[in-house]
Each structure stands twice: as C-alpha cells, then as structure tokens.
Design a protein around this motif. Structure first.
Motif, short mmCIF file in Angstrom:
data_model
loop_
_atom_site.label_atom_id
_atom_site.label_comp_id
_atom_site.label_asym_id
_atom_site.label_seq_id
_atom_site.Cartn_x
_atom_site.Cartn_y
_atom_site.Cartn_z
N LYS A 143 10.29 2.17 -0.92
CA LYS A 143 9.20 2.90 -0.38
C LYS A 143 7.94 1.90 -0.29
CE LYS A 143 10.75 7.26 -1.36
NZ LYS A 143 11.06 8.49 -2.22
N ILE A 144 7.77 1.23 -1.38
CA ILE A 144 6.49 0.24 -1.19
C ILE A 144 6.86 -0.81 -0.07
CG2 ILE A 144 5.54 -1.64 -2.26
CD1 ILE A 144 5.77 -0.27 -5.03
N TYR A 145 7.98 -1.23 0.12
CA TYR A 145 8.40 -2.18 1.07
C TYR A 145 8.21 -1.84 2.39
CZ TYR A 145 11.06 -5.62 3.54
OH TYR A 145 11.34 -6.74 4.37
N ALA A 195 2.59 4.71 -2.41
CA ALA A 195 3.84 4.73 -3.06
C ALA A 195 3.46 3.83 -4.18
CB ALA A 195 4.80 3.98 -2.18
N TRP A 196 4.39 4.07 -5.46
CA TRP A 196 4.55 3.25 -6.52
C TRP A 196 6.01 2.96 -6.96
CZ3 TRP A 196 6.35 5.52 -10.76
CH2 TRP A 196 6.17 6.89 -10.83
N LEU A 222 -2.05 -4.00 -2.94
CA LEU A 222 -0.72 -4.12 -3.51
C LEU A 222 -1.11 -4.47 -4.92
CD1 LEU A 222 2.31 -3.93 -3.56
CD2 LEU A 222 2.26 -6.22 -3.42
N GLN A 254 11.94 3.66 -5.55
CA GLN A 254 10.54 3.65 -5.41
C GLN A 254 10.30 2.17 -4.75
OE1 GLN A 254 9.71 3.91 -9.49
NE2 GLN A 254 9.51 6.12 -9.42
N ALA A 256 2.00 -0.75 -7.07
CA ALA A 256 1.62 0.40 -6.45
C ALA A 256 1.22 -0.03 -4.95
CB ALA A 256 0.69 1.26 -7.20
N ALA A 257 1.67 0.58 -4.00
CA ALA A 257 0.84 0.31 -2.60
C ALA A 257 -0.10 1.22 -2.26
CB ALA A 257 2.01 0.18 -1.64
N THR A 258 -1.26 0.84 -2.05
CA THR A 258 -2.39 1.65 -1.75
C THR A 258 -2.68 1.50 -0.21
OG1 THR A 258 -4.41 0.20 -2.34
CG2 THR A 258 -3.30 1.64 -3.98
#
Length: 121
Positions: free
Chosen positions: A117-119, A27-28, A51, A114, A45-47
């Motif tokens: 979604k990262i959280y 997510a970003w 993070l 957005q 961004a979360a990869t």
C-alpha cells in the motif's frame, strides 16, 4: 486504513503528533518481529507530503527519518517470503541548487500487505 495493534500504538500515536498542518497518513507498515530481533520494530508511513520512518528508542523516545516526496528519485520494493524491503534513492539535499549527491536508504522486513500500500502511493 487498518487500526494498529496495541504494541504498535505508541509509534503510530507519535506519528500523528509530528504531522504538519493538512498532512494526512495515507498508508503505514510495521516491521515484522523476525526482522527486529536486535532492536524494536520500526514503523514506515506514507503521508500526503512525506515518507516517514519511526524507530523506537531502547529506553523510550523515537528517532524519525523523513523524506519529502519531491526529494525522491526512485523507490523499489522487494517482496520476499516473510516480508517486504524498500530500496530508496533520494537527493542528498532538499534544495537541489545547493549541492548534488544521492543517498540510498534500505528499509527491511515490513508487513507485505501494508508495504504494498505504501508502494502504491
């Protein structure tokens, strides 16, 4: 995952170049323009492994802050009227045997949908 707008494409493309083998973007989020009046908008961004925050430079280039998931202690999200903020606590050193200490990072003003979604990741 949504496709970035043309104004955010440079940071997103740069993000893809710094991924390590077998690392994917989960997510970003892009910083809302209201929160970036004195600087260029940041991308968070979360990869699958980290993070990553990407800050575009004033005259080109990027500054990168990355945090491995195992170094995180706590993440809090605050959803406001205009955007979402992240409060992150992380270990100061990646190798916990070397030293102790905690860093607190603050990421302000990201797109709400957005950021959520990262959280979730």
């Amino acid at each position: 995952m949504p496709t970035p707008k043309s104004s955010d494409l440079k940071a997103y493309n740069y993000l893809q170049t710094i991924l390590i083998a077998n690392e994917n973007i989960e997510a970003w989020a892009i910083q809302i323009r209201l929160f970036a009046l004195k600087h260029r908008r940041k991308l968070l961004a979360a990869t699958t492994g980290r993070l990553i925050e990407i800050k575009p430079g004033l005259f080109g280039g990027f500054d990168v802050v990355d945090i491995r998931w195992q170094d995180l202690i706590d993440i809090q999200i605050k959803v406001g009227i205009f955007g979402s903020d992240f409060y992150i606590k992380k270990h100061r050193n990646s190798d916990l045997a070397i030293g102790l200490g905690i860093d607190v990072l603050f990421f302000e003003g990201f797109n709400k949908e957005q950021a959520q979604k990262i959280y979730q990741i």
